[in-house]
Design a protein around this motif. Sequence first.
Motif, mmCIF file in Angstrom:
data_model
loop_
_atom_site.group_PDB
_atom_site.id
_atom_site.type_symbol
_atom_site.label_atom_id
_atom_site.label_comp_id
_atom_site.label_asym_id
_atom_site.label_seq_id
_atom_site.Cartn_x
_atom_site.Cartn_y
_atom_site.Cartn_z
ATOM 1 N N GLY A 56 7.587 14.889 -6.195
ATOM 2 C CA GLY A 56 8.079 13.993 -7.240
ATOM 3 C C GLY A 56 8.913 12.853 -6.691
ATOM 4 N N SER A 57 9.578 13.081 -5.549
ATOM 5 C CA SER A 57 10.371 12.015 -4.939
ATOM 6 C C SER A 57 9.481 10.890 -4.430
ATOM 7 N N VAL A 58 8.315 11.264 -3.923
ATOM 8 C CA VAL A 58 7.370 10.242 -3.460
ATOM 9 C C VAL A 58 6.875 9.431 -4.656
ATOM 10 N N TYR A 59 6.502 10.122 -5.724
ATOM 11 C CA TYR A 59 5.981 9.420 -6.899
ATOM 12 C C TYR A 59 7.068 8.652 -7.650
ATOM 13 N N ARG A 60 8.306 8.989 -7.395
ATOM 14 C CA ARG A 60 9.391 8.195 -7.987
ATOM 15 C C ARG A 60 9.357 6.769 -7.447
ATOM 16 N N PHE A 61 8.958 6.629 -6.169
ATOM 17 C CA PHE A 61 8.918 5.312 -5.540
ATOM 18 C C PHE A 61 7.525 4.691 -5.550
ATOM 19 N N PHE A 62 6.487 5.524 -5.421
ATOM 20 C CA PHE A 62 5.135 5.002 -5.215
ATOM 21 C C PHE A 62 4.120 5.691 -6.124
ATOM 22 N N GLY A 63 3.211 4.901 -6.681
ATOM 23 C CA GLY A 63 2.176 5.466 -7.519
ATOM 24 C C GLY A 63 1.024 6.048 -6.733
ATOM 25 N N ASN A 64 0.832 5.572 -5.496
ATOM 26 C CA ASN A 64 -0.274 6.046 -4.671
ATOM 27 C C ASN A 64 -0.011 5.673 -3.216
ATOM 28 N N LYS A 65 -0.908 6.097 -2.332
ATOM 29 C CA LYS A 65 -0.676 5.863 -0.911
ATOM 30 C C LYS A 65 -0.819 4.391 -0.541
ATOM 31 N N ARG A 66 -1.586 3.645 -1.310
ATOM 32 C CA ARG A 66 -1.728 2.216 -1.027
ATOM 33 C C ARG A 66 -0.390 1.506 -1.202
ATOM 34 N N GLN A 67 0.332 1.828 -2.273
ATOM 35 C CA GLN A 67 1.651 1.234 -2.480
ATOM 36 C C GLN A 67 2.620 1.657 -1.385
ATOM 37 N N MET A 68 2.509 2.897 -0.943
ATOM 38 C CA MET A 68 3.381 3.389 0.116
ATOM 39 C C MET A 68 3.104 2.654 1.435
ATOM 40 N N ALA A 69 1.836 2.460 1.748
ATOM 41 C CA ALA A 69 1.481 1.751 2.975
ATOM 42 C C ALA A 69 1.918 0.290 2.908
ATOM 43 N N ASP A 70 1.825 -0.315 1.729
ATOM 44 C CA ASP A 70 2.261 -1.693 1.592
ATOM 45 C C ASP A 70 3.765 -1.797 1.757
ATOM 46 N N ALA A 71 4.499 -0.816 1.255
ATOM 47 C CA ALA A 71 5.948 -0.802 1.449
ATOM 48 C C ALA A 71 6.295 -0.655 2.927
ATOM 49 N N LEU A 72 5.516 0.156 3.645
ATOM 50 C CA LEU A 72 5.727 0.297 5.086
ATOM 51 C C LEU A 72 5.473 -1.034 5.781
ATOM 52 N N ALA A 73 4.431 -1.743 5.355
ATOM 53 C CA ALA A 73 4.139 -3.055 5.931
ATOM 54 C C ALA A 73 5.283 -4.031 5.666
ATOM 55 N N GLN A 74 5.845 -3.992 4.468
ATOM 56 C CA GLN A 74 6.977 -4.866 4.157
ATOM 57 C C GLN A 74 8.196 -4.503 5.002
ATOM 58 N N ARG A 75 8.421 -3.198 5.197
ATOM 59 C CA ARG A 75 9.539 -2.793 6.049
ATOM 60 C C ARG A 75 9.304 -3.260 7.480
ATOM 61 N N ASN A 76 8.065 -3.190 7.946
ATOM 62 C CA ASN A 76 7.753 -3.696 9.280
ATOM 63 C C ASN A 76 8.126 -5.176 9.398
ATOM 64 N N LEU A 77 7.824 -5.954 8.366
ATOM 65 C CA LEU A 77 8.135 -7.380 8.405
ATOM 66 C C LEU A 77 9.644 -7.604 8.446
ATOM 67 N N GLU A 78 10.398 -6.802 7.705
ATOM 68 C CA GLU A 78 11.856 -6.931 7.742
ATOM 69 C C GLU A 78 12.382 -6.624 9.142
ATOM 70 N N ARG A 79 11.895 -5.571 9.722
ATOM 71 C CA ARG A 79 12.360 -5.195 11.060
ATOM 72 C C ARG A 79 11.924 -6.216 12.101
ATOM 73 N N TYR A 80 10.729 -6.722 11.949
ATOM 74 C CA TYR A 80 10.234 -7.767 12.858
ATOM 75 C C TYR A 80 11.124 -9.003 12.768
ATOM 76 N N SER A 81 11.464 -9.418 11.562
ATOM 77 C CA SER A 81 12.326 -10.587 11.373
ATOM 78 C C SER A 81 13.680 -10.374 12.040
ATOM 79 N N GLU A 82 14.223 -9.171 11.909
ATOM 80 C CA GLU A 82 15.503 -8.866 12.535
ATOM 81 C C GLU A 82 15.409 -8.941 14.053
ATOM 82 N N ARG A 83 14.305 -8.455 14.606
ATOM 83 C CA ARG A 83 14.130 -8.481 16.060
ATOM 84 C C ARG A 83 14.013 -9.910 16.577
ATOM 85 N N VAL A 84 13.255 -10.738 15.877
ATOM 86 C CA VAL A 84 13.114 -12.136 16.289
ATOM 87 C C VAL A 84 14.460 -12.850 16.194
#
Length: 204
Positions: A56-84
Amino acid sequence: MKPVPHATSLRRAPVQRRSAERLTRILDACADLLDEVGYDALSTRAVAQRAGVPIGSVYRFFGNKRQMADALAQRNLERYSERVTERLKDARRGDWRAAMDAVLDEYLAMKRTAPGFSLVDFGNQIPVGSRSEPNHRVADRLTLLLADYLDREPDDDLNRTFLIAVETADTLVHLAFRIDPEGDAKVIEETRELLRAYLGRVLD
């Protein structure tokens, strides 16, 4: 605290620290499982088990694995920006060559070391939208991130310049990693030279 993805990728944005930490565990588990089983075999239940949270904790944030993977991609971009940004703290303002090296080198470093990055990076590798969308996302971020450093206006011309550079680097870096799991050194060097030639013509 580790950065969390922009609220638009979530059903509900975390408010309390405990909730944010749970979201971080979920995305960390998603990243690890992507490396282990791939996107097709990824499931929200497996992510919940790996993260040690109720399904239920997963579904609280994400409706499916596609949304979860997209959130991971967005987090990657945030971390990438911080590194640059961190990489450029000691660089000379206006030095586009240092900026280009930071942008390319930090991307390569994440490609080699960040869990799940080889499959999702900033969203290119899985069906989270059109293939061009993540590259536009990266170009937009670089425009905002580097405009002041380069003493340029964050206008359409600069954005187009970065979009062309990002699309070019994306294609060639993927080629380099298809040839060699660590990234073919010769293809990467050719990529660097091509970017220098293009950006030198536009930014000098």
